[in-house]
Design a protein around this motif. Structure first.
Motif, PDB file in Angstrom:
ATOM      1  N   GLN A 160      -7.685   2.676  14.131  1.00  0.00           N
ATOM      2  CA  GLN A 160      -6.979   3.018  12.755  1.00  0.00           C
ATOM      3  C   GLN A 160      -6.662   4.514  13.174  1.00  0.00           C
ATOM      4  O   GLN A 160      -6.212   5.415  13.000  1.00  0.00           O
ATOM      5  CB  GLN A 160      -9.289   3.959  12.005  1.00  0.00           C
ATOM      6  N   PRO A 161      -5.682   4.589  11.878  1.00  0.00           N
ATOM      7  CA  PRO A 161      -4.607   3.472  10.877  1.00  0.00           C
ATOM      8  C   PRO A 161      -4.338   2.108  11.808  1.00  0.00           C
ATOM      9  O   PRO A 161      -3.706   1.052  10.620  1.00  0.00           O
ATOM     10  CB  PRO A 161      -4.384   3.963   9.585  1.00  0.00           C
ATOM     11  N   THR A 162      -3.253   2.417  12.929  1.00  0.00           N
ATOM     12  CA  THR A 162      -2.253   1.316  12.968  1.00  0.00           C
ATOM     13  C   THR A 162      -2.797   0.974  13.966  1.00  0.00           C
ATOM     14  O   THR A 162      -2.177  -0.695  14.508  1.00  0.00           O
ATOM     15  CB  THR A 162      -1.242   1.628  12.194  1.00  0.00           C
ATOM     16  N   ASP A 195       1.140  -1.201  -0.060  1.00  0.00           N
ATOM     17  CA  ASP A 195       0.382  -0.407  -0.052  1.00  0.00           C
ATOM     18  C   ASP A 195       0.790   1.204   0.112  1.00  0.00           C
ATOM     19  O   ASP A 195       2.071   1.390   0.840  1.00  0.00           O
ATOM     20  CB  ASP A 195      -1.271  -0.067   1.633  1.00  0.00           C
ATOM     21  N   HIS A 252      -3.732  -4.865   7.694  1.00  0.00           N
ATOM     22  CA  HIS A 252      -4.143  -3.663   6.307  1.00  0.00           C
ATOM     23  C   HIS A 252      -5.623  -4.140   6.178  1.00  0.00           C
ATOM     24  O   HIS A 252      -5.808  -5.349   6.790  1.00  0.00           O
ATOM     25  CB  HIS A 252      -3.008  -4.393   5.156  1.00  0.00           C
ATOM     26  N   GLY A 293      -0.535   8.809   4.158  1.00  0.00           N
ATOM     27  CA  GLY A 293      -0.800   8.060   5.034  1.00  0.00           C
ATOM     28  C   GLY A 293      -1.475   9.136   6.247  1.00  0.00           C
ATOM     29  O   GLY A 293      -2.428   9.125   6.315  1.00  0.00           O
ATOM     30  N   MET A 321     -10.418   5.772   0.921  1.00  0.00           N
ATOM     31  CA  MET A 321     -10.932   6.052   2.340  1.00  0.00           C
ATOM     32  C   MET A 321     -12.246   6.632   1.265  1.00  0.00           C
ATOM     33  O   MET A 321     -12.759   6.744   2.377  1.00  0.00           O
ATOM     34  CB  MET A 321      -9.714   6.335   2.921  1.00  0.00           C
ATOM     35  N   TRP A 379      -5.700   1.974   1.672  1.00  0.00           N
ATOM     36  CA  TRP A 379      -6.321   3.029   2.189  1.00  0.00           C
ATOM     37  C   TRP A 379      -6.227   4.511   1.037  1.00  0.00           C
ATOM     38  O   TRP A 379      -7.123   5.619   1.941  1.00  0.00           O
ATOM     39  CB  TRP A 379      -5.225   3.810   2.737  1.00  0.00           C
ATOM     40  N   LYS A 380      -6.048   4.279   0.405  1.00  0.00           N
ATOM     41  CA  LYS A 380      -5.962   5.680  -0.825  1.00  0.00           C
ATOM     42  C   LYS A 380      -7.651   5.622  -1.041  1.00  0.00           C
ATOM     43  O   LYS A 380      -8.373   6.268  -1.926  1.00  0.00           O
ATOM     44  CB  LYS A 380      -5.311   5.987  -1.823  1.00  0.00           C
ATOM     45  N   TYR A 431      -8.716  -2.907  11.936  1.00  0.00           N
ATOM     46  CA  TYR A 431      -8.729  -2.043  12.263  1.00  0.00           C
ATOM     47  C   TYR A 431     -10.132  -1.153  13.250  1.00  0.00           C
ATOM     48  O   TYR A 431     -10.235  -0.220  13.695  1.00  0.00           O
ATOM     49  CB  TYR A 431      -8.067  -1.107  11.681  1.00  0.00           C
ATOM     50  N   VAL A 473      -4.921  10.483   5.091  1.00  0.00           N
ATOM     51  CA  VAL A 473      -5.982   9.890   5.188  1.00  0.00           C
ATOM     52  C   VAL A 473      -7.879  10.266   5.548  1.00  0.00           C
ATOM     53  O   VAL A 473      -8.272  10.200   5.143  1.00  0.00           O
ATOM     54  CB  VAL A 473      -5.874   8.331   5.210  1.00  0.00           C
TER      55      VAL A 473
END
Length: 485
Positions: free
Chosen positions: A177-179, A54, A190, A407, A355, A352-353, A243, A410
């Motif tokens: 979110q996100p990690t 990603d 992911h 990132g 979103m 993730w893009k 997430y 987002v």
């Protein structure tokens, strides 16, 4: 996800500056025996990739396997903030696999096994690298078990935004979110790798002899009072991106009811928020019933909400089946996070893009709700965003909604407000009947799966019979604010 107070933005995340979490256990099982050295599976096996490629989060997720189920057994003591866990991970190898990575930030890993046999493991940054005693065969179903413990960390971005395992005034909450999910369990973190979950949480009595509550995703399938501790078992039978996994420990007032369609509703409210949140248990089923008529059948086995008391957090999150609110939400925030159950939770972005497909749709649901409640029409809200008079319009032209530059961005305004504007332009172009048919087809076709921008564009053009290239080039991919509406 959405900030609680407009026009404040949702805290951006930065992987730099995040401290690693503490404890983890992994064990894997496979029915495939490795071949003799120098031939067969062992010779063909290769390590799984550390990351799924990603662009916005290159190290998130892992290659070489696909997770189907997480069984998490957690023992948490709020007074010491100590977590002890066992993660049983069921997965399918997607190649002949000599070793694989799991995303894990912090915590101390005690043991890791594969197929019941001891596995070697090592740590490198946020990667837990597991080497089974025998290579795993392509397409083989295997089980991994990891034991771990320690004090799970709160991840903090450069702007002060918090996620991961966050202490509250009466316990803690886990937001991913996100990690952030990698701070409390190891996994393939992911959105493209969804799995079912069983989350079992054991908590003690406090100094007054009262039990803490432990709330998670899905349905409460078992509860056992062991005298000094209580164990609650939550099950999520529909696939979930990691997430969206969530645990809140503290004191809550529990409200249980059903929607018009008899769907179970479970709302947990921190007593400090009970007065301001008194309408939430009644609004949740009303909003879910309304959204179901517009977007298609509700995609999960239950619904609800968690209203906590964490004023410093500054955002809400669409944790699956029970959106999390750091304080009492207003109606539009509640609508936003519940709309995510269709857009984001059931139909999850592939990368993730993508979103904007979640946040733009959820923001547009807010517009539809305001119009239903007798406020501005969706046309008026589009105009207010275009000319910048809406409180949440600041910064929406900073970049194209489908092309976040990093990132950490987002969850910036273009993904929300301009994403909703794209949705409205599609509605204008195809008409109401086709537009709502597109939304219902989208949620049905990709139910419990992943989807991307290319698929949405193709669906809009196929169902409308129109070439919408100009619309998407201008509103979704265009770098500049269009000169006219």
């Amino acid at each position: 996800m959405k900030p609680r107070t407009a026009p404040a933005r949702r805290p951006r995340r930065s992987l730099s500056g995040w401290a690693p979490p503490a404890v983890l256990i992994l064990a894997m099982t496979t029915s495939c025996a490795g071949s003799a050295p120098g031939g067969g599976i062992a010779a063909a096996a290769k390590p799984g990739a550390a990351g799924v490629g990603d662009r916005l989060f290159p190290t998130l997720g892992n290659g070489g396997y696909d997770v189907t189920h997480y069984g998490l057994t957690l023992d948490y003591t709020p007074e010491t903030d100590h977590l002890k866990g066992t993660a049983v991970i069921t997965a399918r190898a997607t190649q002949n696999l000599s070793r694989f990575d799991l995303d894990l930030s912090g915590l101390r890993v005690r043991t890791a096994t594969v197929q019941g046999s001891k596995a070697r493991f090592s740590r490198s940054g946020d990667e837990l690298v597991v080497t089974p005693a025998k290579a795993l065969k392509d397409d083989e179903i295997f089980e991994a078990v990891v034991t771990y413990d320690g004090t799970p960390r709160t991840l903090k971005g450069d702007d002060g935004g918090l996620e991961g395992w966050i202490e509250t005034d009466d316990g803690s909450t886990a937001l991913g979110q996100p990690t952030g999910s990698m701070t409390w369990f190891p996994g393939n973190h992911h959105p493209s790798d969804k799995a079912t979950f069983d989350i079992t949480v054991t908590v003690p009595k406090d100094e007054d002899g009262d039990f803490y509550d432990a709330v998670s995703n899905g349905e409460l399938v078992a509860e056992k009072d062991k005298g000094e501790t209580v164990t609650r078992h939550w099950r999520t039978a529909e696939p979930m991106a990691s997430y969206l996994a969530h645990v809140s420990v503290g004191y809550f007032e529990i409200h249980e009811s059903r929607t018009h369609d008899r769907l179970p509703v479970y709302v947990a409210v921190d007593p400090d928020e009970s007065e301001d949140a008194r309408a939430v248990p009644h609004l949740v089923p009303e909003i879910v019933d309304w959204a179901g008529e517009l977007f298609g059948p509700y995609p999960f086995s239950s619904t609800g909400a968690v209203v906590d008391h964490l004023p410093e957090l500054g955002y809400a999150l669409e944790t699956q089946t029970k959106p999390y609110f750091a304080g009492a939400p207003d109606e539009t925030l509640l609508v936003h996070e519940l709309a995510h159950q269709w857009f984001g939770d059931s139909v999850t972005p592939r990368l993730w893009k993508d979103m904007w497909l979640s946040e733009g749709m959820a923001t547009y649901a807010e517009w539809l709700w305001e119009e239903k409640r007798g406020g501005r029409s969706t046309d008026e809200m589009f105009a207010d965003f275009y000319d910048g008079t809406d409180d949440e319009a600041e910064g929406i032209w900073a970049f194209p909604p489908a092309e976040p530059p990093s990132g950490g961005r987002v969850s910036d305004p273009p993904v929300y407000g301009r994403g909703a504007m794209v949705v409205h332009k599609v509605r204008e172009a195809v008409g109401d009947e086709v537009f709502f048919d597109i939304l219902r087809t989208w949620t049905r076709r990709h139910r419990h799966g992943n989807a991307d921008t290319r698929q949405f564009v193709a669906l809009c053009e196929t169902m409308s019979g129109k070439d919408l290239t100009g619309l998407f080039d201008t509103w979704l991919f265009g770098a500049e604010k269009p000169s006219r509406m």
